[in-house]
Design an enzyme around this catalytic site. Sequence first.
Site, PDB file in Angstrom:
ATOM      1  N   GLY A   1       0.828  -1.193   0.000  1.00  0.00           N
ATOM      2  CA  GLY A   1       0.000   0.000   0.000  1.00  0.00           C
ATOM      3  C   GLY A   1       0.864   1.246   0.000  1.00  0.00           C
ATOM      4  O   GLY A   1       2.084   1.174  -0.174  1.00  0.00           O
TER       5      GLY A   1
ATOM      6  N   HIS B   1     -20.016  -2.086 -34.594  1.00  0.00           N
ATOM      7  CA  HIS B   1     -19.839  -3.533 -34.653  1.00  0.00           C
ATOM      8  C   HIS B   1     -18.755  -3.868 -35.663  1.00  0.00           C
ATOM      9  O   HIS B   1     -18.749  -3.306 -36.742  1.00  0.00           O
ATOM     10  CB  HIS B   1     -21.143  -4.207 -35.064  1.00  0.00           C
ATOM     11  CG  HIS B   1     -21.004  -5.689 -35.233  1.00  0.00           C
ATOM     12  ND1 HIS B   1     -20.915  -6.534 -34.145  1.00  0.00           N
ATOM     13  CD2 HIS B   1     -20.898  -6.460 -36.346  1.00  0.00           C
ATOM     14  CE1 HIS B   1     -20.776  -7.780 -34.607  1.00  0.00           C
ATOM     15  NE2 HIS B   1     -20.762  -7.753 -35.925  1.00  0.00           N
TER      16      HIS B   1
END
EC number: 1.8.1.4
Lengths: 472, 564
Positions: B352, B534
């Site tokens: 962290g 598409h």
Amino acid sequence: MSHSHLLHTTFVPTAPPSLRRRLGVGAHLPRKPHLIQSKIREIFMPALSSTMTEGKIVSWVKSEGDKLAKGESVVVVESDKADMDVESFYDGYLAAIIVDEGLSAAVGSTIALLAETEEEIALAQSKKSSSPAPASASAAGGNDAPMVLEEMPSPVPAAAPAVASVSSNASAVGSAVHPASEGGKRVVASPYAKKLAKDLGVDLKGIVGSGPNGRVVAKDVEAALAAVNVGGGSAATTAAEVAKPSGVELGSVVPFTTMQSAVSRNMVESLAVPTFRVGYTFTTDALDALYKKIKSKGVTMTALLAKATALALVQHPVVNSSCRDGKSFTYNSHINVAVAVAIDGGLITPVLQDADKIDIYSLSRKWKELVDKARAKQLQPQEYNSGTFTLSNLGMFGVDRFDAILPPGTGAIMAVGASEPALVGTKDGRIGLKTQMQVNVTADHRVIYGADLAAFLQTLAKIIEDPNDLTL
Amino acid sequence: MQSAISISLSSPSPIPRSCPRSLRFCGLRKEAFCPDASPGATSLRLTTLNLRYQHSNLNAVFAALKGNGAASSNGFDYDLVIIGAGVGGHGAALHAVEKGLKTAIIEGDVVGGTCVNRGCVPSKALLAVSGRMRDLQNEQHMKSFGLQVAAAGYDRQKVADHANNLASKIRGNLTNSMKALGVDILTGFGTILGPQKLKFGKGDSGDKIITAKDIIVATGSVPLVPKGIEVDGKTVITSDHALKLEFVPQWIAIVGSGYIGLEFSDVYTALGSEVTFVEALDQIMPGFDPEIGKLAQRVLVNPRKIDSYTGVFASKITPAKDGKPVQIELIDAKTKEPKETLEVDAALIATGRAPFTKGLGLENINVQTQRGFVPVDERMRVIDTNGKLVPHLYCIGDANGKMMLAHAASAQGISVVEQVTGNDHVLNHLSIPAACFTHPEISMVGLTEPQARERAEKEGFEVSIAKTSFKANTKALAENEGEGMAKLIYRPDNGEILGVHIFGLHAADLIHEASNAIAMGTRIQDIKFAVHAHPTLSEVLDELFKSAKVKLSASKTVAEPVPV
């Protein structure tokens, strides 16, 4: 292994409503719970979709010994459609995990045991060790159709110790996930070496590491495996050969594995039995049509043939009999159809018990489960040595006819060839194209005579040529 | 101008934190803001300025300097002084100039902060390499395309150079963009002396004192190294060192399996290392939506040369010396009992990040940090020890710990500039996307399923889930990358998007349709009518929205006819 003292439980998937919708029929497979004294329940692989025949354990949410509340997620299962959390129907303790993460199990097979109280955990665990369950390493690419049936099938009772020792070996490896931490003498192995060792069934403890600071690395595991292979004869060899099936060294002499020795013994023993053979040709157009129709429901041709054979045997008990002592008929009370399956390094004959009584769909599922178990070398003795009639099918390889050796202890075996289109003259004087299949039955002439086989084959022909009864 | 780069920089700390999501990320924001409703004269002047900037850099600087200074008033040296020139400070500075503020930025190290120099940016360079290595090494994958590739190899130094060069380039871009707009870049450490007053310099007599109408603290964070761990920068390292890729160990333990750990595991395993995760929580990859985490583990961890220890702390890590390997002592996370000792070639500490707030002079204005974080309200206004707001003082980014992501810092900075220029603004943190750049990528925005269910229970609404698979997407299949899923968490009663999680090819780029929808308040029943080209990966989200079952129909506004 007897399940009669276990409670059957059903698990329900905890899928969001949107998914639950699609689960369809499979989600409520009929289960017949039967109760008994001890409060240990089996946890089954649930059917999460209508087309699911086996599921892979993605992960166990709970560990052995964990307490479970009703409705809590226990395991994540990957079906042919999605991953789903599966939750418990009962309170209790997860006593024993039978199918480990990453392995697959057939729908309906036991994947874990649930104990009602903490005290019963130990009991359940002892059950687990006495009954290893269906699991197949799906990593081994197990989706292709089972390579079924061999030329000279034989139930190999003598193979039992071998199978048992292999599985106990495997479970020992399973428990030694982090051997580096165990005992006074530490074994330090790299992550990949550990993975390899687990996959190949190699015990890390015996390996001398060649990596930095004496660490065991992947190539040490591979070297250890090769060394075991050369040694041969032991149970470890069998496991090793599963991992590396090819690679035959020309010019070398390789001793039989335990299983191969058992096959050899049986084959020689069979010479003491006076056998004879009767052939027959079936027209299979109707059977093929039926197969096409119900194939999508998971029905296999093997199961159809086994079912047809079993129904014919009902009418001809003598063909299901055997000669144990050379003086008497032993009429078997069950019709258990054994089907020869080729597996790496040998063959085995998983048995479809009571094939005449079980419906074709359950029979197909059972068959799939048996084949998976056979591959994983986890068949229980009664799952391969209780056959009363044997089927051997080489049809899928294009073999049109062949001759089988009668496995000792049974009365007859049927060799099944390929279904192929043939030009045939019909009774009304025409020539037609029909799909035909040749079979050749080998039988013990001490108990089964030519007329018995002829009558049996005629019955079988009727069933196969009008197969609708098979789906009843 | 550079484009947006956003990456993971650190992992959730092993100690559960109180902030809602322990995501720590970093990213650069795109240099495009919607011009908002500022007074006509100002926006006109800015337009001219921008135009000239495009023609000539010199003119631009001149014009900008003039612009930057002109707006200052009230006797302050600056309208806005930002302490820290990371991604957050940079974002705030650019927006401040656009809003006509005279702005200065104080930087004690190098412009760009963690993200650009020691985080997202160089790690993206390494991950670009690892992605290609993975492709080349995956024989099955190549064969399925009909491609034949000989053994792939790499030159470590050149890989490291690529990462370093990228950081320099982005740093240069960042510096130039601020210079071009006339932001004063003041070198040194900034310390607050009192309200609206601060000094900067090396902390000696040469320090200069300046005044500012508003001050933004944006000092960021440094890798968190738990006690007991000795970092030598060679065999026991943090992400700062790992990004220099000075060596590729045969076996590296990664302490922390959050975003940083996961990304580095992707890099190291692609370059041939074996990896051991050490995770304090009970499962690796905490912080992700559980379902996504499981899938990610199946794809990113299980098949790779990675093993893991969970539920353990690394209580002591000793660097390799005198021929001995790195020693990692593990203790049980709950009982604190010693478990075992690992011996590895290197250890990466990815537990962290800790806020970098020392020496800021917060005591001069009666502010006390909480575990190093500067306490702020939802408008990033700093709160003092009495719980009162400190006027004219703001804190953004990792230093406030709200959401440790570079692009979150930048968004917070912009929000503050909006406030000080008279537009009240509260940033919706749930609309901030996050991504992990593994192969394939993971991305998310909004709530996880457990978070959504918890909220639903509290507030009494229903939650539904929709999922789509990359297996059904034409483009993904064309790429032989069908592994992946997208998950939508929503309210079926009103179509509100609560969270979207994606695991799959280019997930990090795909998330923005969802995060924008959340930011704009677009509902599913409306967005499902938006058209997607598409075949593209974006159809994964298209399908996701279409598969949701919302009880309302589309609102009227969507139906405005546009003649073609």
